[in-house]
Design a protein around this motif. Structure first.
Motif, PDB file in Angstrom:
ATOM      1  N   LYS A 140      74.664  64.523  35.963  1.00 53.29           N
ATOM      2  CA  LYS A 140      75.306  65.276  34.885  1.00 53.29           C
ATOM      3  C   LYS A 140      74.652  64.952  33.538  1.00 53.29           C
ATOM      4  CE  LYS A 140      78.595  67.048  37.527  1.00 53.29           C
ATOM      5  NZ  LYS A 140      78.746  68.514  37.749  1.00 53.29           N
ATOM      6  N   ALA A 141      73.334  65.134  33.460  1.00 52.51           N
ATOM      7  CA  ALA A 141      72.611  64.771  32.245  1.00 52.51           C
ATOM      8  C   ALA A 141      73.126  65.510  31.006  1.00 52.51           C
ATOM      9  CB  ALA A 141      71.115  65.005  32.428  1.00 52.51           C
ATOM     10  N   PRO A 142      73.319  66.827  31.051  1.00 54.95           N
ATOM     11  CA  PRO A 142      73.837  67.508  29.840  1.00 54.95           C
ATOM     12  C   PRO A 142      75.208  66.991  29.418  1.00 54.95           C
ATOM     13  CG  PRO A 142      72.920  69.095  31.386  1.00 54.95           C
ATOM     14  CD  PRO A 142      72.998  67.791  32.110  1.00 54.95           C
ATOM     15  N   LEU A 143      76.085  66.729  30.411  1.00 51.71           N
ATOM     16  CA  LEU A 143      77.410  66.209  30.086  1.00 51.71           C
ATOM     17  C   LEU A 143      77.312  64.816  29.489  1.00 51.71           C
ATOM     18  CD1 LEU A 143      80.475  66.545  30.171  1.00 51.71           C
ATOM     19  CD2 LEU A 143      80.442  65.625  32.505  1.00 51.71           C
ATOM     20  N   VAL A 191      73.334  60.145  34.377  1.00 49.90           N
ATOM     21  CA  VAL A 191      72.106  60.755  33.857  1.00 49.90           C
ATOM     22  C   VAL A 191      71.454  61.624  34.924  1.00 49.90           C
ATOM     23  CG1 VAL A 191      69.763  60.240  33.057  1.00 49.90           C
ATOM     24  CG2 VAL A 191      71.706  58.980  32.121  1.00 49.90           C
ATOM     25  N   GLU A 195      74.788  63.572  27.797  1.00 50.27           N
ATOM     26  CA  GLU A 195      74.275  63.704  26.437  1.00 50.27           C
ATOM     27  C   GLU A 195      75.360  64.186  25.481  1.00 50.27           C
ATOM     28  OE1 GLU A 195      70.974  66.296  26.948  1.00 50.27           O
ATOM     29  OE2 GLU A 195      69.539  64.682  27.335  1.00 50.27           O
ATOM     30  N   SER A 196      76.275  65.018  25.986  1.00 51.50           N
ATOM     31  CA  SER A 196      77.323  65.571  25.119  1.00 51.50           C
ATOM     32  C   SER A 196      78.315  64.509  24.662  1.00 51.50           C
ATOM     33  CB  SER A 196      78.072  66.685  25.856  1.00 51.50           C
ATOM     34  OG  SER A 196      78.855  66.157  26.913  1.00 51.50           O
ATOM     35  N   THR A 231      59.492  65.568  33.101  1.00 48.22           N
ATOM     36  CA  THR A 231      60.587  65.403  34.052  1.00 48.22           C
ATOM     37  C   THR A 231      60.184  65.971  35.403  1.00 48.22           C
ATOM     38  OG1 THR A 231      61.587  67.512  33.370  1.00 48.22           O
ATOM     39  CG2 THR A 231      62.391  65.503  32.280  1.00 48.22           C
ATOM     40  N   ASN A 279      72.204  58.443  25.453  1.00 41.87           N
ATOM     41  CA  ASN A 279      70.781  58.711  25.235  1.00 41.87           C
ATOM     42  C   ASN A 279      70.076  58.640  26.587  1.00 41.87           C
ATOM     43  OD1 ASN A 279      67.972  58.525  24.620  1.00 41.87           O
ATOM     44  ND2 ASN A 279      68.477  57.843  22.547  1.00 41.87           N
ATOM     45  N   THR A 280      69.850  59.784  27.203  1.00 42.28           N
ATOM     46  CA  THR A 280      69.296  59.808  28.557  1.00 42.28           C
ATOM     47  C   THR A 280      67.889  59.236  28.601  1.00 42.28           C
ATOM     48  OG1 THR A 280      68.558  62.104  28.219  1.00 42.28           O
ATOM     49  CG2 THR A 280      70.717  61.760  29.257  1.00 42.28           C
ATOM     50  N   TRP A 281      67.111  59.431  27.527  1.00 42.85           N
ATOM     51  CA  TRP A 281      65.752  58.877  27.499  1.00 42.85           C
ATOM     52  C   TRP A 281      65.797  57.363  27.579  1.00 42.85           C
ATOM     53  CZ3 TRP A 281      62.605  55.526  24.901  1.00 42.85           C
ATOM     54  CH2 TRP A 281      61.224  55.684  25.047  1.00 42.85           C
TER      55      TRP A 281
END
Length: 318
Positions: free
Chosen positions: A192-195, A189, A197-198, A108, A202-204
């Motif tokens: 707010k990537a963690p949000l 993504v 994912e929660s 990243t 699937n951010t990937w």
């Protein structure tokens, strides 16, 4: 359609109408410049899609080269029509992007930037090393032009109109992707990537999707470029061209769809004005980049808002 939508539609219609008429009032050299400018607009717009997830790569120029080589080899060695090889150029760039997703997106930010540069250089060096089918440093020449009815696509004006139609369609598709649910998820993504994912995103997958989609469109841009100039070499897609893409996007701004387009247009016109001063051109780009970062950190796209805010303050103080 609301008032803002009508205004945007009117501006786009005026710009397209101007582009249709403009080539007839330009000299041959400036017709070439306008043609390549329209292609570069597609390059920066497709690169912005990649950056929506917050990942900046140094491989976008090489992806353009993959599209260029794909279309050139198919057209010259396999007698494939341009109208087939051009979309296949996008497919080829997309497939390569898909193969690179697993190693690159294990990294990243800064590490992704360096990893993408290393992957791009490995691909570009393979074009130099393998004489067949890439032609080494000399590349592939005598690439046939498109064929359609009795239109002479060796002339800049007919080729420009073809490019204008294709690029307009591609820009419309890119705009619709950004405004769709997928585009909104790409923004999520990034910010707010963690949000994201929660809630099950699937951010990937979405980072990969943006990278692959941007590569498809820039692969088409590569095909459009080389079928006009008739040759493709590794030098055309080196880190120097990638730096230009980065500067266009940063100076223009990447928070809106039109920001990178404004950057590409303004800086390309300035570059053309200083064409006779080759020694000064890198210094000019460097000065513009520094000035932009210091005084317009959000790019040229933020300039209208700054002007309106300043005029508003003057009216209030008056």
């Amino acid at each position: 359609m609301n008032a803002s939508g009508i205004r945007h539609f009117f501006v786009i219609a005026v710009v397209l109408a101007a582009l249709v008429v403009l080539p007839h009032f330009l000299k041959y050299h400036h017709q070439d410049f306008l043609l390549f400018l329209v292609i570069n607009i597609l390059v920066v717009a497709s690169y912005r899609l990649v950056t929506l997830t917050g990942e900046w790569s140094l491989i976008h120029a090489v992806m353009m080269g993959i599209g260029a080589y794909t279309s050139a080899i198919l057209s010259k060695h396999f007698d494939v029509s341009f109208w087939i090889s051009m979309p296949l150029a996008g497919v080829g760039a997309g497939i390569m992007a898909g193969l690179l997703c697993f190693p690159l997106f294990r990294m990243t930010q800064f590490y992704f930037l360096i990893g993408s540069f290393a992957a791009g250089e490995a691909i570009r060096l393979s074009w130099i090393h393998f004489i067949k089918p890439f032609g080494g440093t000399s590349g592939v020449s005598a690439i046939p032009p498109p064929e359609l009815l009795d239109i002479d696509f060796l002339e800049p004006i007919p080729y420009f109109y073809m490019v204008l139609v294709i690029v307009t369609i591609c820009l419309f598709l890119l705009y619709r992707i950004e405004k769709s649910r997928i585009g909104l998820t790409l923004h999520a993504v990034h910010w707010k990537a963690p949000l994201a994912e929660s809630v099950g995103v699937n951010t990937w997958n979405y980072r990969s999707l943006a990278f692959i989609t941007g590569s498809v469109f820039v692969g088409v841009a590569g095909a459009l470029k080389v079928h006009y100039i008739g040759t493709v070499t590794p030098k055309q897609f080196d880190i120097g061209f990638m730096v230009f893409i980065l500067i266009w996007v940063i100076v223009g701004g990447y928070r809106t769809f039109y920001g990178p387009i404004v950057g590409a247009v303004v800086l390309s016109v300035l570059d053309e004005m200083f064409r006779g001063f080759d020694v000064l051109r890198p210094a000019l780009y460097g000065a513009i980049l520094v000035f932009g970062i210091l005084f317009l950190p959000n790019g040229l796209e933020s300039l209208p808002d700054k002007v309106r805010a300043r005029l508003g303050r003057r009216r209030d103080s008056g």
